[in-house]
Design a protein around this motif. Structure first.
Motif, PDB file in Angstrom:
ATOM      1  N   MET A   1       0.833  -1.199   0.000  1.00 26.85           N
ATOM      2  CA  MET A   1       0.000   0.000   0.000  1.00 26.85           C
ATOM      3  C   MET A   1       0.871   1.253   0.000  1.00 26.85           C
ATOM      4  SD  MET A   1      -2.731   1.235   2.911  1.00 26.85           S
ATOM      5  CE  MET A   1      -1.384   1.393   4.101  1.00 26.85           C
ATOM      6  N   THR A   5      -1.512   7.737  -3.449  1.00 26.38           N
ATOM      7  CA  THR A   5      -1.967   7.113  -4.686  1.00 26.38           C
ATOM      8  C   THR A   5      -2.940   8.041  -5.399  1.00 26.38           C
ATOM      9  OG1 THR A   5      -1.813   4.906  -3.691  1.00 26.38           O
ATOM     10  CG2 THR A   5      -3.084   5.116  -5.728  1.00 26.38           C
ATOM     11  N   SER A  42       1.959   7.046  -7.853  1.00 20.81           N
ATOM     12  CA  SER A  42       2.039   6.499  -6.502  1.00 20.81           C
ATOM     13  C   SER A  42       3.395   6.843  -5.904  1.00 20.81           C
ATOM     14  CB  SER A  42       1.824   4.977  -6.492  1.00 20.81           C
ATOM     15  OG  SER A  42       2.856   4.325  -7.202  1.00 20.81           O
ATOM     16  N   GLU A  44       5.785   5.746  -2.641  1.00 23.33           N
ATOM     17  CA  GLU A  44       5.929   4.690  -1.646  1.00 23.33           C
ATOM     18  C   GLU A  44       6.292   5.268  -0.279  1.00 23.33           C
ATOM     19  OE1 GLU A  44       5.114   1.585  -2.247  1.00 23.33           O
ATOM     20  OE2 GLU A  44       4.651   2.146  -4.319  1.00 23.33           O
ATOM     21  N   HIS A  45       6.012   4.492   0.754  1.00 27.50           N
ATOM     22  CA  HIS A  45       6.367   4.901   2.109  1.00 27.50           C
ATOM     23  C   HIS A  45       7.882   5.109   2.222  1.00 27.50           C
ATOM     24  CE1 HIS A  45       2.484   4.425   4.139  1.00 27.50           C
ATOM     25  NE2 HIS A  45       2.268   3.415   3.312  1.00 27.50           N
ATOM     26  N   GLU A  78      -5.839   8.422  -2.635  1.00 29.51           N
ATOM     27  CA  GLU A  78      -5.695   7.848  -1.297  1.00 29.51           C
ATOM     28  C   GLU A  78      -4.424   8.350  -0.631  1.00 29.51           C
ATOM     29  OE1 GLU A  78      -7.955   3.522  -1.921  1.00 29.51           O
ATOM     30  OE2 GLU A  78      -5.754   3.619  -1.819  1.00 29.51           O
ATOM     31  N   CYS A  80      -2.105   6.943   2.453  1.00 29.94           N
ATOM     32  CA  CYS A  80      -1.865   5.773   3.319  1.00 29.94           C
ATOM     33  C   CYS A  80      -3.043   4.795   3.267  1.00 29.94           C
ATOM     34  CB  CYS A  80      -1.592   6.204   4.752  1.00 29.94           C
ATOM     35  SG  CYS A  80      -0.074   7.165   4.955  1.00 29.94           S
ATOM     36  N   GLY A  81      -3.602   4.619   2.078  1.00 31.55           N
ATOM     37  CA  GLY A  81      -4.700   3.679   1.892  1.00 31.55           C
ATOM     38  C   GLY A  81      -6.066   4.225   2.228  1.00 31.55           C
ATOM     39  N   HIS A  82      -6.147   5.469   2.692  1.00 31.52           N
ATOM     40  CA  HIS A  82      -7.421   6.070   3.068  1.00 31.52           C
ATOM     41  C   HIS A  82      -7.923   6.977   1.944  1.00 31.52           C
ATOM     42  CE1 HIS A  82      -6.714   4.595   7.115  1.00 31.52           C
ATOM     43  NE2 HIS A  82      -5.549   5.234   7.134  1.00 31.52           N
TER      44      HIS A  82
END
Length: 263
Positions: A1, A5, A42, A44-45, A78, A80-82
């Motif tokens: 994730m 994004t 995207s 990445e962390h 999104e 952090c996936g939210h």
């Protein structure tokens, strides 16, 4: 994730709402102004990611969509996936944004400003972290000064502190060093680099391309709402043949076939 994004994101501003000249099709439909056109990206962390482009390229619109200040016309975004629309509370909690414009409340001191900002995220007794942020941004001796008494550079430092006060995993810096002195620039990048090494994701927009070249592992370039280049910093330089990022940027922006530089 990924940390950030954007999936086929477009943003169209109605032309009459912004005073732009209408663009009509044969049917007479008002198509408006397309600030972003089908952007997919995207981050990445843990990345230190650069988002570059000339004025009007769509950078601020993209950041505003991530921050929930503007809703995209189409596509999904999104943090952090939210989802920034359906799960906006968690998306905003995961994000800290340093805006271009200097905005402040003239009725509070620096420390009061940061305590109030902490309260927006439900944080109490946050003074230890506030003190650390103040120290790292050279604001300790201004903690009890009223915001009105600060110089423009000091106010910008407070904007950075406000973005960091809730310890967000993702930090967006929208031209954070515009018009600031060398000392702040150096202190800011040392602090942000430490946060990045500690795992924070950084998204930077800047017109100081030497900063982006030194700090960013990967870079996307926007032109007229399109991503026209996306790669690691060193790979972009190698593919374009630029002697530095500024040279590569100019070549890409003046290349009508710049989409060849995307991954």
């Amino acid at each position: 994730m990924p940390a950030l994004t954007l999936d086929h994101v477009s943003k169209i501003y109605p032309s009459r709402s912004r005073g732009w000249k209408k663009w009509f099709s044969n049917s007479g439909t008002d198509h408006g102004f397309k600030a972003l056109d089908n952007v997919s990206l995207s981050v990445e962390h843990g990345e230190f990611f650069g988002l570059l482009g000339p004025n009007g390229a769509g950078k601020t619109t993209l950041i505003s969509i991530l921050a929930g200040l503007v809703r995209s016309t189409s596509g999904k975004t999104e943090v952090c996936g939210h989802n920034v629309v359906t799960d906006y509370k968690q998306a905003r909690r995961s994000l800290g944004v340093v805006p271009q414009e200097i905005v402040y409340d003239p009725f509070f001191t620096v420390r009061e400003t940061l305590r109030i900002q902490s309260g927006y995220f439900g944080l109490r007794n946050n003074d230890d972290w506030i003190d650390e942020v103040l120290s790292n941004l050279g604001l300790s001796d201004k903690a009890d000064a009223n915001m009105r008494a600060l110089s423009g550079g000091m106010k910008r430092r407070v904007l950075v502190a406000q973005a960091l006060v809730h310890r967000p995993p993702v930090i967006i810096l929208d031209e954070p060093t515009a018009g600031v002195d060398v000392d702040l620039r150096r202190a800011l990048w040392e602090f942000i680099s430490r946060l990045n090494k500690a795992g924070h994701t950084i998204l930077l927009t800047t017109h100081y391309l030497e900063e982006a070249e030194a700090l960013c592992g990967r870079i996307a370039m926007l032109k007229a709402g399109h991503i026209v280049a996306l790669d690691t910093t060193q790979a972009l330089l190698a593919r374009v043949g630029g002697v530095d990022l500024e040279d590569a940027f100019v070549r890409i922006m003046h290349n009508d076939d710049a989409l060849e530089f995307t991954l």
